[in-house]
Scaffold this motif. Sequence first.
Motif, short mmCIF file in Angstrom:
data_model
loop_
_atom_site.label_atom_id
_atom_site.label_comp_id
_atom_site.label_asym_id
_atom_site.label_seq_id
_atom_site.Cartn_x
_atom_site.Cartn_y
_atom_site.Cartn_z
N LYS A 86 9.83 -0.28 -6.47
CA LYS A 86 8.82 1.10 -6.42
C LYS A 86 9.03 1.75 -5.41
O LYS A 86 8.86 2.84 -5.35
CB LYS A 86 7.44 0.13 -6.26
N TRP A 89 0.86 -1.21 0.05
CA TRP A 89 -0.04 0.07 -0.06
C TRP A 89 0.88 1.27 0.03
O TRP A 89 0.35 2.20 -0.56
CB TRP A 89 -0.99 0.12 1.24
N SER A 92 1.38 2.11 -3.28
CA SER A 92 0.12 2.27 -4.28
C SER A 92 -0.35 3.67 -3.80
O SER A 92 -1.73 3.67 -4.09
CB SER A 92 -0.79 1.08 -4.03
N THR A 113 -3.92 6.78 0.31
CA THR A 113 -4.58 5.69 0.19
C THR A 113 -5.82 5.60 1.43
O THR A 113 -5.64 5.66 2.64
CB THR A 113 -3.78 4.24 0.32
N LEU A 162 -5.17 -3.97 -0.04
CA LEU A 162 -3.80 -4.27 -0.61
C LEU A 162 -2.96 -5.20 0.37
O LEU A 162 -2.18 -6.08 -0.08
CB LEU A 162 -3.08 -3.10 -0.64
#
Length: 515
Positions: free
Chosen positions: A502, A467, A470, A475, A483
């Motif tokens: 990432k 998360w 993301s 979020t 997630l």
Amino acid sequence: MTSTHDIDATKKTQEESDTGAGADRRALGSAAGSTRAGFDWRARYARNLRITDLLALIWVVYGTQIAWLGFGNTSVPTDNLLGVGNISYWLFSAGLVIAWACALGLADSRSHRVIGTGTTEYVRVARASLGVFGMIAIVAFLTKSEVARGYLLISLPAGIVTLALVRWLWRQWLVSNRRAGGYSARVLLVGSGESVTAIANELRRVSDAGYTVVGACIPGARIGDLVPGTDVPVVGSVDDVELGLVRTGADTVAVTSTGDLPPSRLKQISWSLEAGRQHLVLAPSITDIAGPRIHSRPVAGLPLIHVEIPRFSSGQRIVKRTMDIIGALALIALSSPLLLGVAIAVKATSPGPLLFAQERIGLKGTPFRMLKFRSMRVGADAELRALLDAQGTSETPLFKVKDDPRITPVGRFIRKYSLDELPQFFNVLGGSMSLVGPRPQVAAEVALYSDAARRRLLARPGVSGLWQVSGRSTTTWEETVRLDLYYVENWSLLGDIGILLKTLRAVILPGNSAH
């Protein structure tokens, strides 16, 4: 005698009776054109991959040959086995490029089913590459050929990395086009209203996957209505799938539930699709389950789908812990200048301790002390409740304060670039945390967990997680739980590596979502 007026009336009646069939024929022609346009991108994209794969391989193989052997006409000695003389490396490299490019095609690494999302495309590229070099080793052994080892040892990893990079660049281009609505399959959903709604919302959430829902066939629904909870139009019942394809120009039929479709009807749908241009997909309403947990097994003609119960094997636990130890040691060594710089900045700009050790809830609900560089003024914890009450989020298990006044100027900077998290590498070494996992929360937040959210505690908490890469602070709690549960139930080593990469990008380019 029949009058001219009667003849005209008869023609008019005939034209009116043919209106529906004519409309369907016109729609069929339009749909066929749409289908051709929709499928052109697959062939075009695969052709582009073939070209760039070939160029990348030529660059890697001949570049390695020149770097290792120079520009001379060096040959591969073969001991004249079976009358075959020595082979020039220029010719050998050409054969290697052709064989490598063909292997990528045979491995279906350019299939539209694996491009765009997931790691399958990269795995197939790596397997095809390893297979080619394995065959070269076998042939060289059998023919007693002395191929330069350095030439091969450099070409293989350099080729895999270059191919992966080229594929990644193409993937970014493809994803940007898919987000704009192009380069995607046009999907007609078929099934009950509830299952169609669930699948439609999931496909809309992951537009990068390349599936655009253009219509739905639902039993008992009225044509022209929207599927509840979506903007997907109803184009017919489950008996009107063929007509639905015509009306929407869809190239993919996704069956979301089979309760309203007898087996014979499902076969009829598959037979009615144009081979190679239209596809049938069975989309069971189970979400957030990764490929390694799903196995298809035909039994007595039934395509049974087995979903493995999520669990960590002993081997997986050893691999993950080994990666944590090696990774934490390497990261501590690499980030030591940053650790020193942040420590000096924190101590020099605000009174109080250097580190902030807060009790968090870890694996299986076990409390531990999580280390961070202090980014807030002393006594900040005592102010949290009042700030949460003021913004109305005290009952949400993701305690975030917007425009937090407790953060120091240096703290704001180190939080934006996640530098305050660096001491948690020592938590990883100690075993209370992992490099990747669900983010640990305080006991007050855990007390608000639902039964589903408590499954986050089945994995060791992480410095980074799914998360965090993301959306980070933007979020929602529900999305965070989804997630994290996906990560817990579908763990893989490649997945951890992808999250770490990432994370590095999110740290370097934090954007507006980092606080």
